[in-house]
Enzyme design. Structure first.
Site, PDB file in Angstrom:
ATOM      1  N   LYS A 130     -17.387  -6.569   7.691  1.00  0.00           N
ATOM      2  CA  LYS A 130     -16.031  -7.137   7.781  1.00  0.00           C
ATOM      3  C   LYS A 130     -15.574  -7.163   9.235  1.00  0.00           C
ATOM      4  O   LYS A 130     -15.982  -6.318  10.036  1.00  0.00           O
ATOM      5  CB  LYS A 130     -15.047  -6.283   6.987  1.00  0.00           C
ATOM      6  CG  LYS A 130     -15.156  -6.459   5.485  1.00  0.00           C
ATOM      7  CD  LYS A 130     -13.994  -5.790   4.766  1.00  0.00           C
ATOM      8  CE  LYS A 130     -14.126  -5.987   3.263  1.00  0.00           C
ATOM      9  NZ  LYS A 130     -13.083  -5.294   2.512  1.00  0.00           N
TER      10      LYS A 130
ATOM     11  N   ARG B  15      -2.563  -6.874  -7.675  1.00  0.00           N
ATOM     12  CA  ARG B  15      -1.306  -7.594  -7.445  1.00  0.00           C
ATOM     13  C   ARG B  15      -1.112  -8.701  -8.461  1.00  0.00           C
ATOM     14  O   ARG B  15      -0.018  -8.950  -8.933  1.00  0.00           O
ATOM     15  CB  ARG B  15      -1.296  -8.205  -6.034  1.00  0.00           C
ATOM     16  CG  ARG B  15      -1.102  -7.177  -4.953  1.00  0.00           C
ATOM     17  CD  ARG B  15      -1.496  -7.708  -3.611  1.00  0.00           C
ATOM     18  NE  ARG B  15      -2.946  -7.855  -3.545  1.00  0.00           N
ATOM     19  CZ  ARG B  15      -3.627  -8.098  -2.453  1.00  0.00           C
ATOM     20  NH1 ARG B  15      -2.992  -8.285  -1.321  1.00  0.00           N
ATOM     21  NH2 ARG B  15      -4.937  -8.193  -2.474  1.00  0.00           N
TER      22      ARG B  15
ATOM     23  N   HIS C 253       0.845  -1.211   0.000  1.00  0.00           N
ATOM     24  CA  HIS C 253       0.000   0.000   0.000  1.00  0.00           C
ATOM     25  C   HIS C 253       0.876   1.257   0.000  1.00  0.00           C
ATOM     26  O   HIS C 253       0.610   2.217  -0.736  1.00  0.00           O
ATOM     27  CB  HIS C 253      -0.887   0.034   1.251  1.00  0.00           C
ATOM     28  CG  HIS C 253      -1.843  -1.103   1.400  1.00  0.00           C
ATOM     29  ND1 HIS C 253      -1.917  -1.872   2.543  1.00  0.00           N
ATOM     30  CD2 HIS C 253      -2.786  -1.610   0.554  1.00  0.00           C
ATOM     31  CE1 HIS C 253      -2.866  -2.784   2.413  1.00  0.00           C
ATOM     32  NE2 HIS C 253      -3.403  -2.659   1.212  1.00  0.00           N
TER      33      HIS C 253
ATOM     34  N   SER D 228      -2.346  -7.923   3.444  1.00  0.00           N
ATOM     35  CA  SER D 228      -2.600  -7.688   4.874  1.00  0.00           C
ATOM     36  C   SER D 228      -2.974  -8.990   5.588  1.00  0.00           C
ATOM     37  O   SER D 228      -2.510  -9.241   6.716  1.00  0.00           O
ATOM     38  CB  SER D 228      -3.746  -6.682   5.055  1.00  0.00           C
ATOM     39  OG  SER D 228      -3.411  -5.444   4.496  1.00  0.00           O
TER      40      SER D 228
HETATM   41  P1  ADP Z   1      -9.874  -4.018   0.544  1.00  0.00           P
HETATM   42  O1  ADP Z   1     -10.400  -4.726   1.760  1.00  0.00           O
HETATM   43  O2  ADP Z   1     -10.738  -2.862   0.115  1.00  0.00           O
HETATM   44  O3  ADP Z   1      -9.480  -4.895  -0.603  1.00  0.00           O
HETATM   45  P2  ADP Z   1      -7.037  -3.672   1.182  1.00  0.00           P
HETATM   46  O4  ADP Z   1      -6.501  -2.837   2.293  1.00  0.00           O
HETATM   47  O5  ADP Z   1      -6.818  -5.128   1.257  1.00  0.00           O
HETATM   48  O6  ADP Z   1      -8.568  -3.265   1.082  1.00  0.00           O
HETATM   49  O7  ADP Z   1      -6.426  -3.146  -0.195  1.00  0.00           O
HETATM   50  C1  ADP Z   1      -6.685  -1.843  -0.677  1.00  0.00           C
HETATM   51  C2  ADP Z   1      -6.272  -1.791  -2.130  1.00  0.00           C
HETATM   52  O8  ADP Z   1      -4.860  -1.975  -2.218  1.00  0.00           O
HETATM   53  C3  ADP Z   1      -6.892  -2.893  -3.003  1.00  0.00           C
HETATM   54  O9  ADP Z   1      -7.144  -2.361  -4.286  1.00  0.00           O
HETATM   55  C4  ADP Z   1      -5.818  -3.957  -3.060  1.00  0.00           C
HETATM   56  O10 ADP Z   1      -5.903  -4.726  -4.247  1.00  0.00           O
HETATM   57  C5  ADP Z   1      -4.566  -3.084  -3.047  1.00  0.00           C
HETATM   58  N1  ADP Z   1      -3.415  -3.792  -2.502  1.00  0.00           N
HETATM   59  C6  ADP Z   1      -3.366  -4.642  -1.469  1.00  0.00           C
HETATM   60  N2  ADP Z   1      -2.116  -5.106  -1.267  1.00  0.00           N
HETATM   61  C7  ADP Z   1      -1.346  -4.533  -2.225  1.00  0.00           C
HETATM   62  C8  ADP Z   1       0.044  -4.634  -2.594  1.00  0.00           C
HETATM   63  N3  ADP Z   1       0.867  -5.467  -1.949  1.00  0.00           N
HETATM   64  N4  ADP Z   1       0.481  -3.895  -3.621  1.00  0.00           N
HETATM   65  C9  ADP Z   1      -0.374  -3.096  -4.306  1.00  0.00           C
HETATM   66  N5  ADP Z   1      -1.695  -2.971  -4.043  1.00  0.00           N
HETATM   67  C10 ADP Z   1      -2.181  -3.677  -3.016  1.00  0.00           C
END
Ligand code: ADP
Length: 158
Positions: free
Chosen positions: A41, A90, A17, A128
């Site tokens: 969630k 990803r 992120h 995450s």
């Molecule tokens: P959500 O629950 O809305 O998917 P996340 O916090 O898991 O929220 O992810 C937010 C955004 O960041 C999503 O679009 C996800 O695909 C992207 N994301 C998650 N991990 C990564 C990463 N390692 N690199 C780039 N983008 C990521």
């Protein structure tokens, strides 16, 4: 003024992120990292904790502001006068989900464009959920998350 939002759970914010924020902040005059909260969630960190941690990590990045949000993403975009929504991809496994959200957003708010941006290769496996699972079981996640997040995970699982 070009304004974008980058919405997500950020439970917790990872280096993946963080990398997206650093790479794309400069492409917009203002980028809001939106820490979303959904009653459907379950989270490890509370909404307030996720907002505070993201603020801690991103305070040094120019043009970025962290805000909390509960409700529709497009309503958040409208509130902050954003014309773009950033979401990360990803791998192909992320695509189906992001594709349907993006088209739903376009249907509901045609004036807002969704940008699906590619994760950097070195972060393309960082998630995450995996970070939490490894940390919960005592594994070392220091290469996956920024320092303040590592400290918060260690406190949670100590
Ligand atoms: P959500 O629950 O809305 O998917 P996340 O916090 O898991 O929220 O992810 C937010 C955004 O960041 C999503 O679009 C996800 O695909 C992207 N994301 C998650 N991990 C990564 C990463 N390692 N690199 C780039 N983008 C990521």
């Amino acid at each position: 003024m070009s304004v974008a939002i980058y919405p997500g759970s950020f439970d917790p914010l990872t280096n993946g992120h963080f990398d997206i924020v650093k790479r794309f902040a400069g492409h917009f005059e203002k980028l809001y990292l939106v820490v979303a909260n959904s009653s459907k969630k379950s989270y490890l960190f509370s909404h307030d904790e996720r907002v505070a941690l993201a603020k801690d990590v991103l305070s040094s990045v120019d043009g970025v502001e962290v805000v909390g949000w509960q409700g529709l993403t497009i309503d958040c975009a409208r509130k902050y006068k954003a014309t773009a929504i950033l979401r990360g991809v990803r791998a192909i496994s992320d695509f189906d989900y992001e594709f349907s959200i993006a088209h739903t957003h376009t249907q509901l708010a045609p004036e807002i464009e969704t940008f699906l941006v590619l994760a950097s290769p070195q972060h393309s496996f960082v998630a995450s959920n995996l970070v939490k699972e490894v940390a919960r079981n005592g594994g070392d996640v220091s290469s996956f998350v920024p320092k303040p997040i590592l400290t918060a995970l260690n406190q949670k699982f100590s």
